[in-house]
Scaffold this active site. Sequence first.
Site, PDB file in Angstrom:
ATOM      1  N   GLY A 214       0.782  -1.226   0.000  1.00  0.00           N
ATOM      2  CA  GLY A 214       0.000   0.000   0.000  1.00  0.00           C
ATOM      3  C   GLY A 214       0.812   1.273   0.000  1.00  0.00           C
ATOM      4  O   GLY A 214       0.255   2.371  -0.018  1.00  0.00           O
TER       5      GLY A 214
ATOM      6  N   ARG B   2      20.178  -0.917  38.598  1.00  0.00           N
ATOM      7  CA  ARG B   2      20.469   0.502  38.864  1.00  0.00           C
ATOM      8  C   ARG B   2      20.001   0.842  40.267  1.00  0.00           C
ATOM      9  O   ARG B   2      18.804   0.951  40.520  1.00  0.00           O
ATOM     10  CB  ARG B   2      19.758   1.367  37.823  1.00  0.00           C
ATOM     11  CG  ARG B   2      20.325   1.225  36.428  1.00  0.00           C
ATOM     12  CD  ARG B   2      19.348   1.633  35.349  1.00  0.00           C
ATOM     13  NE  ARG B   2      18.316   0.610  35.189  1.00  0.00           N
ATOM     14  CZ  ARG B   2      17.693   0.345  34.039  1.00  0.00           C
ATOM     15  NH1 ARG B   2      18.022   0.988  32.949  1.00  0.00           N
ATOM     16  NH2 ARG B   2      16.765  -0.588  33.980  1.00  0.00           N
TER      17      ARG B   2
ATOM     18  N   ARG C 193      25.107  -1.922  39.826  1.00  0.00           N
ATOM     19  CA  ARG C 193      25.852  -0.684  39.594  1.00  0.00           C
ATOM     20  C   ARG C 193      25.725   0.232  40.799  1.00  0.00           C
ATOM     21  O   ARG C 193      24.612   0.478  41.296  1.00  0.00           O
ATOM     22  CB  ARG C 193      25.333   0.032  38.347  1.00  0.00           C
ATOM     23  CG  ARG C 193      26.128   1.289  37.993  1.00  0.00           C
ATOM     24  CD  ARG C 193      25.591   1.957  36.751  1.00  0.00           C
ATOM     25  NE  ARG C 193      24.278   2.557  36.962  1.00  0.00           N
ATOM     26  CZ  ARG C 193      23.557   3.114  35.992  1.00  0.00           C
ATOM     27  NH1 ARG C 193      23.994   3.099  34.751  1.00  0.00           N
ATOM     28  NH2 ARG C 193      22.380   3.645  36.260  1.00  0.00           N
TER      29      ARG C 193
ATOM     30  N   GLU D 241      31.954   3.607  29.728  1.00  0.00           N
ATOM     31  CA  GLU D 241      30.994   4.506  29.068  1.00  0.00           C
ATOM     32  C   GLU D 241      31.598   5.866  28.726  1.00  0.00           C
ATOM     33  O   GLU D 241      30.898   6.753  28.240  1.00  0.00           O
ATOM     34  CB  GLU D 241      29.751   4.688  29.955  1.00  0.00           C
ATOM     35  CG  GLU D 241      30.088   5.035  31.394  1.00  0.00           C
ATOM     36  CD  GLU D 241      28.906   4.903  32.338  1.00  0.00           C
ATOM     37  OE1 GLU D 241      27.767   5.160  31.911  1.00  0.00           O
ATOM     38  OE2 GLU D 241      29.131   4.524  33.503  1.00  0.00           O
TER      39      GLU D 241
ATOM     40  N   GLY E   1      28.495   0.640  28.727  1.00  0.00           N
ATOM     41  CA  GLY E   1      27.276   1.439  28.830  1.00  0.00           C
ATOM     42  C   GLY E   1      27.149   2.301  27.589  1.00  0.00           C
ATOM     43  O   GLY E   1      27.615   3.443  27.547  1.00  0.00           O
ATOM     44  N   THR E   2      26.549   1.749  26.549  1.00  0.00           N
ATOM     45  CA  THR E   2      26.588   2.417  25.236  1.00  0.00           C
ATOM     46  C   THR E   2      25.658   3.618  25.146  1.00  0.00           C
ATOM     47  O   THR E   2      25.782   4.408  24.200  1.00  0.00           O
ATOM     48  CB  THR E   2      26.254   1.409  24.117  1.00  0.00           C
ATOM     49  OG1 THR E   2      25.049   0.717  24.439  1.00  0.00           O
ATOM     50  CG2 THR E   2      27.394   0.425  23.945  1.00  0.00           C
ATOM     51  N   ASN E   3      24.726   3.792  26.091  1.00  0.00           N
ATOM     52  CA  ASN E   3      23.918   5.017  26.067  1.00  0.00           C
ATOM     53  C   ASN E   3      24.819   6.236  26.271  1.00  0.00           C
ATOM     54  O   ASN E   3      24.836   7.166  25.466  1.00  0.00           O
ATOM     55  CB  ASN E   3      22.845   4.976  27.160  1.00  0.00           C
ATOM     56  CG  ASN E   3      21.805   3.912  26.912  1.00  0.00           C
ATOM     57  OD1 ASN E   3      21.735   3.354  25.828  1.00  0.00           O
ATOM     58  ND2 ASN E   3      21.002   3.617  27.909  1.00  0.00           N
ATOM     59  N   ASP E   4      25.579   6.239  27.362  1.00  0.00           N
ATOM     60  CA  ASP E   4      26.472   7.365  27.627  1.00  0.00           C
ATOM     61  C   ASP E   4      27.663   7.383  26.675  1.00  0.00           C
ATOM     62  O   ASP E   4      28.146   8.453  26.289  1.00  0.00           O
ATOM     63  CB  ASP E   4      26.972   7.313  29.082  1.00  0.00           C
ATOM     64  CG  ASP E   4      26.079   8.124  30.011  1.00  0.00           C
ATOM     65  OD1 ASP E   4      25.164   8.793  29.510  1.00  0.00           O
ATOM     66  OD2 ASP E   4      26.290   8.082  31.238  1.00  0.00           O
TER      67      ASP E   4
ATOM     68  N   TYR F 267      28.082 -11.558  26.846  1.00  0.00           N
ATOM     69  CA  TYR F 267      26.629 -11.401  26.996  1.00  0.00           C
ATOM     70  C   TYR F 267      26.202  -9.997  26.571  1.00  0.00           C
ATOM     71  O   TYR F 267      27.019  -9.076  26.466  1.00  0.00           O
ATOM     72  CB  TYR F 267      26.199 -11.643  28.449  1.00  0.00           C
ATOM     73  CG  TYR F 267      26.670 -10.588  29.425  1.00  0.00           C
ATOM     74  CD1 TYR F 267      25.941  -9.423  29.638  1.00  0.00           C
ATOM     75  CD2 TYR F 267      27.866 -10.751  30.135  1.00  0.00           C
ATOM     76  CE1 TYR F 267      26.379  -8.447  30.526  1.00  0.00           C
ATOM     77  CE2 TYR F 267      28.315  -9.781  31.015  1.00  0.00           C
ATOM     78  CZ  TYR F 267      27.564  -8.625  31.210  1.00  0.00           C
ATOM     79  OH  TYR F 267      27.993  -7.659  32.073  1.00  0.00           O
TER      80      TYR F 267
END
Length: 909
Positions: free
Chosen positions: A112, A596, A652, A779, A800-803, A885
């Site tokens: 569509g 956390r 953490r 991070e 910590g790939t966000n930061d 992991y």
Amino acid sequence: MKKLENVKPRVYKFGAKTADGNSKMKNLLGGKGANLAEMSALGIPVPPGFTITTEVCTEYNALGEKAVIELIKQEVEQSVLNLESLLGSGFGDKDNPLLVSVRSGARVSMPGMMDTVLNLGINDEVVQGLAKKTNNEQFAWDSYRRFIQMYGGVVLGMKPETKEDIDPFEEIMDTLKAERGITLDTDFTVQDLKDLVQDFKVAVKTQTGHDFPTNPWDQLWGAIIAVFNSWNTDRAVYYRNMNGFPAEWGTAVNVQAMVYGNMGNNSGTGVCFTRDSGTGENVFNGEYLINAQGEDVVAGTRTPQQITKLGSVRWAELAKVDEEERAKNYPSLEELMPSVFKELNTYQEILEKHYRDMQDLEFTIQDGKLWILQTRSGKRTGAAMVKIAIDLVKEGIITEKEALLSVEPNKLQELLHPIFDPKAIRNAKVIAHGLPASPGAASGQIVFFADEASKYNNSILVRIETSPEDLEGMNLAKGILTARGGMTSHAAVVARGMGKCCVSGAGALRIDYKKRKLIVDNKEYHEGDWISLNGSTGDIYEGEVATMEAKLSGEFAELMTLVDKYAVMKVRANADNPADAKTARDFGAQGIGLTRTEHMFFEADRIKAMREMILSDTEEGRKKALEKLLPMQRTDFEEVLEVMEGLSVTIRLLDPPFHEFVPHQLVTQKALAKQMGISLDDVKNKVADLEEFNPMLGHRGCRLGNTYPEITEMQTRAIIEAALNLKAKGVICKPEIMIPLIGTVKEFDMQNDIIRTTANKIFEERKDSIAYSVGTMIEIPRATLVADLIAEKADFFSFGTNDLTQMTFGYSRDDAGKFLPIYIEKGILEHDPFEILDQEGVGQLVKIGTERGRSVKPNLEVGICGEHGGEPSSVEFCYKTGMNYVSCSPYRVPIARLVSAQASIKDTL
């Protein structure tokens, strides 16, 4: 333009049991073209035609219309001659006319999203020849009016711009129907159709300023260019972006000889599926219409009938139609045209076995003869996807590995979260769109403040943005809606961890906290009004929409068993409380990769002690407040560790800056001043002192613990004592203490010394010990570069790939929503890097950190705990990087487990 020599063909022919291409050429011929070629070679009755490749679309976008027509003109003309030869008719021949369809065909199914034109090649003279050739004047003029309507909309741009606008052609037809007292298109007389053709032409001239094109070749080139243009329509771009399909893929164009389902009651058209696309049940099913063309089945202007008798009976039961009426007015194709149905049934069996997957077929019956117009792997629900994969293994059609590779990871989300009732959602009104931050469906009454989330049994928390102070309210609400923030905003991350439906970054929302109202397109919604959220699509609906719990089928468990058989990299979960930990374990998490601790401090009794600690000016005062928090933290850790008995739990230490914990509203500041026995001005001044220009780069993470060692001491004591208490009960637990935000080795050393000194002191006090490990969250970019030095002291790394993304790009993940969509639209970025790991930049830092860490400690345990840990392409990257992991929110654990298995399988191919 000079013709280029020795270039590969731009046009590929198919039909008459031969073809230039095959099903493996989808990237070049598009899915439709490749499958038409394949079916032709299989001997399936496919109307002959030709495919203009996807590469020509790319050339068109680069070179423009005139240059591209010159490039393909000779090949297209030769292909049309081939069609004329095969069918014994002529394109534009008024006595023996050949009409064609022109359809799009991307390499992936985009239902569509792009455009189609049918009956091309007809004009005032050809329509007369078509009527004479078929001895069916009604059919010929119906085909003509359909062509003008489709061509006018697709090629000449005469489409409604908004839902409120009226299609000019539909308006003309509706007026005539009203005058004639009829309701269906099939009720038009030949004269009605002739009048419509003339009225349509007048409408074209009025709206475009040009006569409707009558030259078939002009029509053909116009339609081909229109299909190329449809690749870049708003809806196609939106669909591409939603699914991550690159703009450079382009679409093929399929030009195919027309076959006619609108030649009378011995003709028809339909769509069918080799299995049920909703449930996965191995039942042939579909819909058809008599005396109709393909677009009629999906247009909804006429109610289609079921292909099989079984399907027809089921439909009648739902529609509350008795059997006598059903058989008379709504017969199945199986009953109405048994020989055609038998042939169709044979082809669907052949095609499913050939493609080894559930197929979606389109067909036309022309005067009793069956033609197959298309086959493709059918779209299906998450539940159907899993069942079909498992069933095909059991039937010996595909292998276990092929079954796992056939499952689309993100569609597993449909099996894990509440969904809207399909019947209820059909009539729901979409009022705005946001980002699909956390999947699921939620319907509730609007509240604007987290502490009022319990005001209604079902509430939707509506905020400009959320903060850690909103945690309790977020937990109580059925869903969360924010005007700001991206896929890794506070609201998005916390909601995913809770398994809570969330739509974030809905920029069209205007929220007035003082007047407690939400404004969308000048319409106001007040506290207590009902709205509904689809966290899987980002749609926001007006009013209450019924939801239902998704059911996990037995095949889902079987799929996960296969996953465990082939997966190498483990999957842990991010979980901050025992409920999340239990959910994660139920979904097969093999440990917790991130707990956390700051999320444990926001309950009413704890936040007071936390604020008391923060506002204390002396170490003695801080320790006194921390003593109040110690038993609470210890209990928290005991509960989480016990749920995850026998599995590693990474905890953490305190990470956010202090300003997130202190009160910013006057009423709570007054209460705190009274509690602590200090003045309101003292509280205000302390809160002001804690404010930072850039708190995400400020006094947080290990910097807190190194500045105030008593915080790390308290948290370490809570963890170690919790583990010892469980050991005394016979519970095996494996705590891993993670130090956040280190950038230098000395930062790690100082925290490590505090942790180990505190642990040894407790062991002496308790005359007992437990095994534990101390590692760090990588991070900060600098930490990846000195990872070899850190690894000499650390037991594990968790990226910590966000930061890390935030600091590498220099983007604030809470503010980037203002420009990231524009960057993606303009091609500056291919994806939101907070949603999909940037493998070229951030990913290289992850690789460097892993390699350097293992250069001094080969068995160093390495994982990832950012939100990327549940995103499929990012998980596959982690596997290739050699991680032990990935860790993600509980509701993404099955997805990450599946991708881990898929990555292992791909590695062996």
